[in-house]
Design a protein around this motif. Sequence first.
Motif, short mmCIF file in Angstrom:
data_model
loop_
_atom_site.label_atom_id
_atom_site.label_comp_id
_atom_site.label_asym_id
_atom_site.label_seq_id
_atom_site.Cartn_x
_atom_site.Cartn_y
_atom_site.Cartn_z
N LEU A 97 41.71 25.16 44.70
CA LEU A 97 41.46 26.06 45.84
C LEU A 97 41.91 27.48 45.48
N ALA A 98 43.10 27.61 44.90
CA ALA A 98 43.61 28.94 44.53
C ALA A 98 42.72 29.57 43.44
N TYR A 99 42.30 28.76 42.47
CA TYR A 99 41.40 29.31 41.42
C TYR A 99 40.12 29.85 42.04
N GLY A 100 39.59 29.09 42.99
CA GLY A 100 38.32 29.48 43.62
C GLY A 100 38.48 30.72 44.47
N LEU A 101 39.57 30.77 45.25
CA LEU A 101 39.79 31.94 46.11
C LEU A 101 40.08 33.18 45.25
N THR A 102 40.69 32.97 44.08
CA THR A 102 40.94 34.10 43.16
C THR A 102 39.61 34.69 42.69
N LYS A 103 38.68 33.80 42.37
CA LYS A 103 37.35 34.26 41.94
C LYS A 103 36.69 35.06 43.07
N ARG A 104 36.82 34.53 44.31
CA ARG A 104 36.24 35.23 45.46
C ARG A 104 36.90 36.59 45.65
N ALA A 105 38.23 36.63 45.52
CA ALA A 105 38.98 37.89 45.73
C ALA A 105 38.56 38.94 44.70
N MET A 106 38.43 38.53 43.44
CA MET A 106 38.10 39.52 42.41
C MET A 106 36.65 39.98 42.53
N ASN A 107 35.76 39.07 42.87
CA ASN A 107 34.36 39.49 43.07
C ASN A 107 34.25 40.43 44.26
N HIS A 108 34.99 40.14 45.32
CA HIS A 108 34.99 40.99 46.51
C HIS A 108 35.54 42.39 46.16
N ALA A 109 36.57 42.41 45.33
CA ALA A 109 37.28 43.67 45.04
C ALA A 109 36.40 44.67 44.27
N TRP A 110 35.38 44.19 43.52
CA TRP A 110 34.49 45.13 42.82
C TRP A 110 33.83 46.09 43.79
N ASN A 111 33.60 45.60 45.01
CA ASN A 111 32.72 46.34 45.93
C ASN A 111 33.48 46.99 47.08
N THR A 112 34.78 47.22 46.88
CA THR A 112 35.53 47.72 48.02
C THR A 112 36.64 48.68 47.55
#
Length: 261
Positions: free
Chosen positions: A206-221
Amino acid sequence: MGYETILFKAENGVATITLNRPEKLNAFNDQMIGETTAAFKQSGRDKEIRCVVLTGNGRAFSSGQDLADVMARGGTFSIGDHLRHGYHKLIKQMIRLEKPIIGAINGIAAGAGCGIALATDIRIAADSASFMLAFSKVGLVPDSGTNWLLPRLIGQARAYEMAVTADKIPAEKALAWGMINRVVPAAQLMEVVAAWSEPFATGPTLAYGLTKRAMNHAWNTDLFDALEYEAYLQEIAGRSHDNKEGIAAFLEKRSATFKGE
Ligand code: LHQ
């Protein structure tokens, strides 16, 4: 599910997807794009699978779009629609998969094959592998996410140079440029990949997956939004079994037994 253009194996929490058209250096036809997308979807749905490995059979990772297939379709073929209905679905499936994807880059990754390699999360390359934006050789613009992914990894100067020269970038140079994580002797590639995938398959998925989501989100913000999004995701991770287990294991001086949830 039965596949014809890929091999799919799930064992000990690790799914391995092998692109399997070696006589064409694993060039993508429609069937292989569809089956690879389906295999990632299947890996996402199966709770037992906690890490995915993507590799190629034979001497190449993938030579990109099957050009003979494009020629055979004649003049009415829309490349834009082909991308939208094919590669885009595959790449989105990979980016949205909240489990680590290891690219075991066993040989050349050219054109769309390079884009698919870059859409994996951890890239481990054989010393015989190389990366090539082959598109300009056939009078095309880079696609399959390479215009977005590659400048972020290696900078625009190198990415544009790769695009207009279509030079093959050997694995060692790709490593020095920050395109990949490791280079290993070709004969040891799958052994090294197993040493990475095994701990991922027993890790805090779960943490690995949310980390991927967080970093992908961070590119665009911006930073303030990224901070808020981190807090939102940490709230979720902080309520997980694995967070409680990780803290308890630390305090009890033992190794943690993560469930991935
Ligand atoms: C292939 C291919 C291939 C078919 C090797 N297709 N047979 C998206 C949407 C729609 C349209 C177009 O494109 C795209 C995105 C793209 O991906 S565009 C870029 C497409 N890819 C390329 O332009 C790369 C083409 N391949 C090559 O330049 C070379 O094959 C590389 C540099 C990858 C490897 O070179 P070699 O090691 O010398 O191998 P080879 O060229 O002898 O290839 C071995 C066989 O594989 C050969 O068949 P044959 O029957 O002669 O043994 C090739 O025809 C076949 N093959 N790539 N993409």
